[in-house]
Design an enzyme around this catalytic site. Structure first.
Site, PDB file in Angstrom:
ATOM      1  N   CYS A 136       0.831  -1.210   0.000  1.00 45.20           N
ATOM      2  CA  CYS A 136       0.000   0.000   0.000  1.00 45.20           C
ATOM      3  C   CYS A 136       0.868   1.263   0.000  1.00 45.20           C
ATOM      4  CB  CYS A 136      -0.930  -0.006   1.204  1.00 45.20           C
ATOM      5  SG  CYS A 136      -2.057   1.395   1.229  1.00 45.20           S
ATOM      6  N   CYS A 191       0.356   4.926   6.952  1.00 50.29           N
ATOM      7  CA  CYS A 191      -0.283   4.697   8.256  1.00 50.29           C
ATOM      8  C   CYS A 191       0.725   3.985   9.181  1.00 50.29           C
ATOM      9  CB  CYS A 191      -1.533   3.847   8.085  1.00 50.29           C
ATOM     10  SG  CYS A 191      -2.601   4.466   6.748  1.00 50.29           S
ATOM     11  N   CYS A 197       0.406   0.280  10.292  1.00 52.94           N
ATOM     12  CA  CYS A 197      -0.059  -0.752   9.360  1.00 52.94           C
ATOM     13  C   CYS A 197       1.045  -1.600   8.734  1.00 52.94           C
ATOM     14  CB  CYS A 197      -0.895  -0.128   8.256  1.00 52.94           C
ATOM     15  SG  CYS A 197      -1.664  -1.394   7.209  1.00 52.94           S
ATOM     16  N   CYS A 204     -16.290  -9.464   5.749  1.00 51.86           N
ATOM     17  CA  CYS A 204     -15.675  -8.176   5.438  1.00 51.86           C
ATOM     18  C   CYS A 204     -14.408  -8.366   4.604  1.00 51.86           C
ATOM     19  CB  CYS A 204     -15.348  -7.445   6.736  1.00 51.86           C
ATOM     20  SG  CYS A 204     -14.589  -5.843   6.445  1.00 51.86           S
ATOM     21  N   CYS A 249     -19.429  -6.630   3.771  1.00 43.53           N
ATOM     22  CA  CYS A 249     -18.766  -5.386   4.132  1.00 43.53           C
ATOM     23  C   CYS A 249     -17.470  -5.308   3.342  1.00 43.53           C
ATOM     24  CB  CYS A 249     -18.481  -5.421   5.630  1.00 43.53           C
ATOM     25  SG  CYS A 249     -17.571  -4.007   6.232  1.00 43.53           S
ATOM     26  N   CYS A 271     -19.445   1.648   8.915  1.00 45.08           N
ATOM     27  CA  CYS A 271     -18.666   1.005   9.969  1.00 45.08           C
ATOM     28  C   CYS A 271     -17.428   1.872  10.141  1.00 45.08           C
ATOM     29  CB  CYS A 271     -18.283  -0.407   9.536  1.00 45.08           C
ATOM     30  SG  CYS A 271     -17.113  -1.196  10.653  1.00 45.08           S
ATOM     31  N   ARG A 329     -17.743  -3.044  18.126  1.00 45.56           N
ATOM     32  CA  ARG A 329     -16.969  -4.262  17.860  1.00 45.56           C
ATOM     33  C   ARG A 329     -15.649  -4.286  18.615  1.00 45.56           C
ATOM     34  NH1 ARG A 329     -16.918  -4.270  12.405  1.00 45.56           N
ATOM     35  NH2 ARG A 329     -19.081  -4.842  12.669  1.00 45.56           N
TER      36      ARG A 329
HETATM   37  N1  SAM Z   1      -6.723   0.393   3.187  1.00 39.83           N
HETATM   38  C1  SAM Z   1      -8.004   0.612   3.724  1.00 39.83           C
HETATM   39  C2  SAM Z   1      -8.045   1.740   4.718  1.00 39.83           C
HETATM   40  O1  SAM Z   1      -7.010   2.024   5.309  1.00 39.83           O
HETATM   41  O2  SAM Z   1      -9.117   2.288   4.921  1.00 39.83           O
HETATM   42  C3  SAM Z   1      -8.625  -0.628   4.333  1.00 39.83           C
HETATM   43  C4  SAM Z   1      -7.784  -1.608   5.114  1.00 39.83           C
HETATM   44  S1  SAM Z   1      -7.071  -0.999   6.641  1.00 39.83           S
HETATM   45  C5  SAM Z   1      -5.921  -2.296   7.017  1.00 39.83           C
HETATM   46  C6  SAM Z   1      -8.407  -1.125   7.815  1.00 39.83           C
HETATM   47  C7  SAM Z   1      -8.163  -0.687   9.214  1.00 39.83           C
HETATM   48  O3  SAM Z   1      -7.416  -1.660   9.926  1.00 39.83           O
HETATM   49  C8  SAM Z   1      -7.398   0.580   9.459  1.00 39.83           C
HETATM   50  O4  SAM Z   1      -8.157   1.726   9.279  1.00 39.83           O
HETATM   51  C9  SAM Z   1      -6.988   0.434  10.915  1.00 39.83           C
HETATM   52  O5  SAM Z   1      -7.967   1.014  11.745  1.00 39.83           O
HETATM   53  C10 SAM Z   1      -6.944  -1.082  11.114  1.00 39.83           C
HETATM   54  N2  SAM Z   1      -5.583  -1.559  11.374  1.00 39.83           N
HETATM   55  C11 SAM Z   1      -4.592  -1.682  10.476  1.00 39.83           C
HETATM   56  N3  SAM Z   1      -3.468  -2.128  11.044  1.00 39.83           N
HETATM   57  C12 SAM Z   1      -3.742  -2.278  12.368  1.00 39.83           C
HETATM   58  C13 SAM Z   1      -2.968  -2.694  13.497  1.00 39.83           C
HETATM   59  N4  SAM Z   1      -1.692  -3.012  13.370  1.00 39.83           N
HETATM   60  N5  SAM Z   1      -3.565  -2.743  14.699  1.00 39.83           N
HETATM   61  C14 SAM Z   1      -4.858  -2.404  14.816  1.00 39.83           C
HETATM   62  N6  SAM Z   1      -5.641  -2.003  13.799  1.00 39.83           N
HETATM   63  C15 SAM Z   1      -5.092  -1.927  12.582  1.00 39.83           C
HETATM   64  C1  DTB Z   2     -11.175  -2.773  11.726  1.00 37.16           C
HETATM   65  O1  DTB Z   2     -11.524  -1.790  12.397  1.00 37.16           O
HETATM   66  N1  DTB Z   2     -10.295  -3.671  12.118  1.00 37.16           N
HETATM   67  C2  DTB Z   2     -10.079  -4.654  11.088  1.00 37.16           C
HETATM   68  C3  DTB Z   2     -11.118  -4.255  10.008  1.00 37.16           C
HETATM   69  N2  DTB Z   2     -11.660  -3.038  10.522  1.00 37.16           N
HETATM   70  C4  DTB Z   2     -10.728  -4.133   8.614  1.00 37.16           C
HETATM   71  C5  DTB Z   2      -8.656  -4.734  10.633  1.00 37.16           C
HETATM   72  C6  DTB Z   2      -7.676  -5.007  11.758  1.00 37.16           C
HETATM   73  C7  DTB Z   2      -6.351  -5.188  11.148  1.00 37.16           C
HETATM   74  C8  DTB Z   2      -5.315  -5.593  12.149  1.00 37.16           C
HETATM   75  C9  DTB Z   2      -3.974  -5.732  11.544  1.00 37.16           C
HETATM   76  C10 DTB Z   2      -3.866  -6.792  10.498  1.00 37.16           C
HETATM   77  O2  DTB Z   2      -4.336  -7.947  10.721  1.00 37.16           O
HETATM   78  O3  DTB Z   2      -3.268  -6.535   9.448  1.00 37.16           O
HETATM   79 FE1  SF4 Z   3      -2.845   1.190   3.345  1.00 37.86          FE
HETATM   80 FE2  SF4 Z   3      -2.743   0.021   5.736  1.00 37.86          FE
HETATM   81 FE3  SF4 Z   3      -3.152   2.634   5.571  1.00 37.86          FE
HETATM   82 FE4  SF4 Z   3      -5.086   0.936   4.763  1.00 37.86          FE
HETATM   83  S1  SF4 Z   3      -4.316   1.182   6.859  1.00 37.86           S
HETATM   84  S2  SF4 Z   3      -4.388   2.780   3.710  1.00 37.86           S
HETATM   85  S3  SF4 Z   3      -3.823  -0.733   3.952  1.00 37.86           S
HETATM   86  S4  SF4 Z   3      -1.306   1.549   4.919  1.00 37.86           S
END
Ligand code: SAM
Ligand code: DTB
Ligand code: SF4
Length: 329
Positions: A54, A58, A61, A98, A130, A190, A262
């Site tokens: 990506c 973030c 992430c 989802c 979702c 959501c 959730r």
């Molecule tokens: N790329 C899209 C976005 O960012 O909206 C969708 C996927 S993103 C991985 C979805 C959500 O996962 C993020 O907004 C964040 O709240 C959560 N998330 C990602 N990495 C995480 C982590 N290491 N611990 C907890 N939540 C995480």
């Molecule tokens: C949300 O709030 N938590 C989920 C879902 N929406 C998409 C994602 C959590 C991701 C945790 C880190 C991972 O597994 O990559």
């Molecule tokens: Fe990309 Fe992860 Fe950020 Fe979603 S949360 S926009 S997958 S870097």
């Protein structure tokens, strides 16, 4: 005054959040009982349909291309494969499916057409579909709605003030705009956040204030606790405190009585007793299945054993549509 309000002041949110913990849980549990069936917990399954690589930054992430986290980049999955996962999730008792993509935003290309097909297929299985695909235009949201999308996940993650410390490649307003596009398309929202990013209590309060003063409350609010992944800038963040999780959930429940709250990422760190407190405080949804998107989650059987132990049962799909009018408004 009605319990369902969109005009909370930050001071009111702060006061609720800072209530003595056991009083806070009692108050949240009372609100939960008034508006929801407290014996039910929604069981959702996540699937990463496009993983890693990506362009966003973030800080939490593991899927951001710029961090070395060991996540393997995977192109968009095939529809048939996704439907097999969805069927398995349904057979195991999940009612919401989802699909997550590591995209900054949706582009109008063949990949999006494939996602629309997936949405259509999962909806036909009788699951609440979702997606979480990054930013969306109004037209894209409408296309997803037409394909049968039930809900769109798009998190605010933290307060507007702290946002720039966590993500620099998009703004809080970009997030709010997508949420608005989703609403306009008639798809349920959501939207939640993460604790453990290094934010202050004031940031958490502000995020809960923003969520609970949106024109309509999100139908679901995921509360994640940071899964600190090696290679991300937040890899060494201290573990979040379970009491902070309970406090977030309870405050969210009081502010948004009918919303599905959730208990999301971070459950592997919580004992059954700690999760029970979260359910008591108003959580009524979980992600089940051994993987979230890229990180581990408790095994399905363990969660079902927890449900048995606590006297909880999975919530049926599309319950709101079936029961319009039966709950207090
Ligand atoms: N790329 C899209 C976005 O960012 O909206 C969708 C996927 S993103 C991985 C979805 C959500 O996962 C993020 O907004 C964040 O709240 C959560 N998330 C990602 N990495 C995480 C982590 N290491 N611990 C907890 N939540 C995480
Ligand atoms: C949300 O709030 N938590 C989920 C879902 N929406 C998409 C994602 C959590 C991701 C945790 C880190 C991972 O597994 O990559
Ligand atoms: Fe990309 Fe992860 Fe950020 Fe979603 S949360 S926009 S997958 S870097």
């Amino acid at each position: 005054m009605s319990d369902i309000r969109n005009n909370w002041t930050t001071e009111e949110v702060q006061k609720i959040y800072n209530t003595a913990l056991l009083d806070l849980i009692y108050r949240a549990a009372t609100m939960h009982r008034k508006y929801n069936d407290t014996g039910e917990v929604q069981v959702c399954t996540l699937l990463s349909i496009k993983t890693g690589g990506c362009s966003e930054d973030c800080a939490y992430c593991p899927q951001a291309a710029r961090y070395n986290t060991g996540v393997n980049v995977q192109a968009l999955m095939k529809k048939e494969e996704v439907l097999e996962y969805a069927q398995k999730a349904k057979d195991a008792g999940s009612t919401r499916f989802c699909m997550g993509a590591a995209w900054r935003e949706v582009r109008d290309n063949r990949d999006f057409d494939r996602v629309l097909d997936m949405v259509h297929g999962v909806n036909e299985l009788g699951l609440e579909v979702c997606c979480t695909l990054g930013m969306l235009t109004e037209e894209q949201a409408q296309k997803l709605a037409q394909a049968g999308l039930y809900s769109y996940n798009h998190n605010l993650d933290t307060s507007e003030e702290y946002y720039g410390d966590i993500i620099t490649t998009r703004t809080y307003n970009d997030r709010l705009k997508t949420l608005d596009n989703v609403r306009k398309a008639g798809v349920t929202v959501c939207c939640g956040g993460i604790i453990g990013l290094g934010e202050t209590h004031a940031d958490r309060i502000k995020m809960l204030h923003t969520l609970s003063t949106l024109p309509e409350h999100p139908e679901s609010v995921p509360i994640n606790s940071l899964v600190a992944v090696k290679g991300t800038p937040l890899e060494n963040n201290p573990k979040t405190d379970v009491w902070d999780m309970v406090r977030m959930i309870a405050t969210a429940r009081i502010l948004m009585p009918k919303t599905m709250v959730r208990l999301s990422a971070g459950r592997l760190e919580l004992s059954v007793a700690e999760q029970a407190l979260c359910f008591m405080a108003g959580a009524n949804s979980i992600f089940a299945g051994e993987k979230l998107l890229t990180t581990p989650n408790p095994a399905f059987e363990e969660d079902m054993a927890m449900f048995d132990m606590l006297g909880l049962k999975p919530r049926e799909a599309f319950k709101n549509e079936k029961s319009i009018g039966t709950y207090l408004s």
